[in-house]
Design an enzyme around this catalytic site. Sequence first.
Site, short mmCIF file in Angstrom:
data_model
loop_
_atom_site.label_atom_id
_atom_site.label_comp_id
_atom_site.label_asym_id
_atom_site.label_seq_id
_atom_site.Cartn_x
_atom_site.Cartn_y
_atom_site.Cartn_z
N GLY A 109 -17.17 10.77 0.39
CA GLY A 109 -16.49 9.54 -0.01
C GLY A 109 -16.30 8.53 1.09
N ARG A 164 0.82 -1.20 0.00
CA ARG A 164 0.00 0.00 0.00
C ARG A 164 0.86 1.26 0.00
NH1 ARG A 164 -5.25 -1.38 0.89
NH2 ARG A 164 -5.87 0.73 1.47
N HIS A 217 -7.14 8.12 11.63
CA HIS A 217 -6.68 6.73 11.55
C HIS A 217 -5.18 6.62 11.35
CE1 HIS A 217 -11.00 5.27 10.35
NE2 HIS A 217 -10.86 5.51 11.64
#
Length: 304
Positions: A244, A100, A153
Amino acid sequence: MLLQRRAVFALGLRMCSTHVTKGPLTDAARPSSDVSEFREAFAKAKHIAIITGAGVCAESGVPTFRGEHEKWRKWQSQDMATPEAFSRNPSRVWEFYHYRRELVLNKKPSAAHVAIAECEARLRKQDRSVVVITQCIDDLHRQAGSKNVLKIHGNLMETRCVSCGEVSVNRRSPICAALKGKGAPGPDVADAEIPVDKLPRCDERDCRGLLRPNVVFFGETLDSHILTQVEKEMEICDLCLVVGTSSIVYPAAMFGPRVASRGVPVAEFNMSTTPKTEYFTYHFQGPCGTTLPAALARHESEVF
């Protein structure tokens, strides 16, 4: 369930709801899609909170934990993002996050990222504020130019030492020699099984502890300092945009409804309705990069 979710918000525990099935909205619960009406609310707002999720980053080509990227190799992507997974197999989890990281390093901000950043810069000159509260762990909001960003996060481009707790920005590619070329997501790719002492290690003197991505795994609590700032923004904003996000990951899923409960207009920008759509004043369906720039463009009442 409502009390449970309130407790989750209070504790700052990151959880993903499995209760996502939702029937069609009734006319009474259907938010407005009138852009001109939203624009009037936008023109009056002094403190705007914009909550963003993976859908914004997906338009930059960053994979989400759902849809076609729901699995990494033969595992659910979400199952790789837990403290238990990291404890059991740090090599596998580091492969997952290395994959990622390498993707994100090559991505550019989307039209939605740019629209938010330009809006913040423009309104700042009018003594109006825009804060971005994002669930995204990439750094695309800041790359686009946003200054006031709360990353609830964590940040994929930061590491945290599990021994000394040191947090550092780390954009190295690869992050360590042993991970070079590793992390391919195909279902038939075997684990690299990298020895723990070859995984990313702390650079602090006399530490050399194992590093982990500085992200909030599912089941972990959010940073209390950031959560306090978020709660403050939820109390003072006079317009909120939810952009989103699937609105199924808590506590972020409750941010928009919490603002709406004060009678403040909340506008959702998403590809489809969500479990929280019925709480909101407005819903604009379609790609965020298409719907958001027009919504946040300079209003005719703004002072040049």
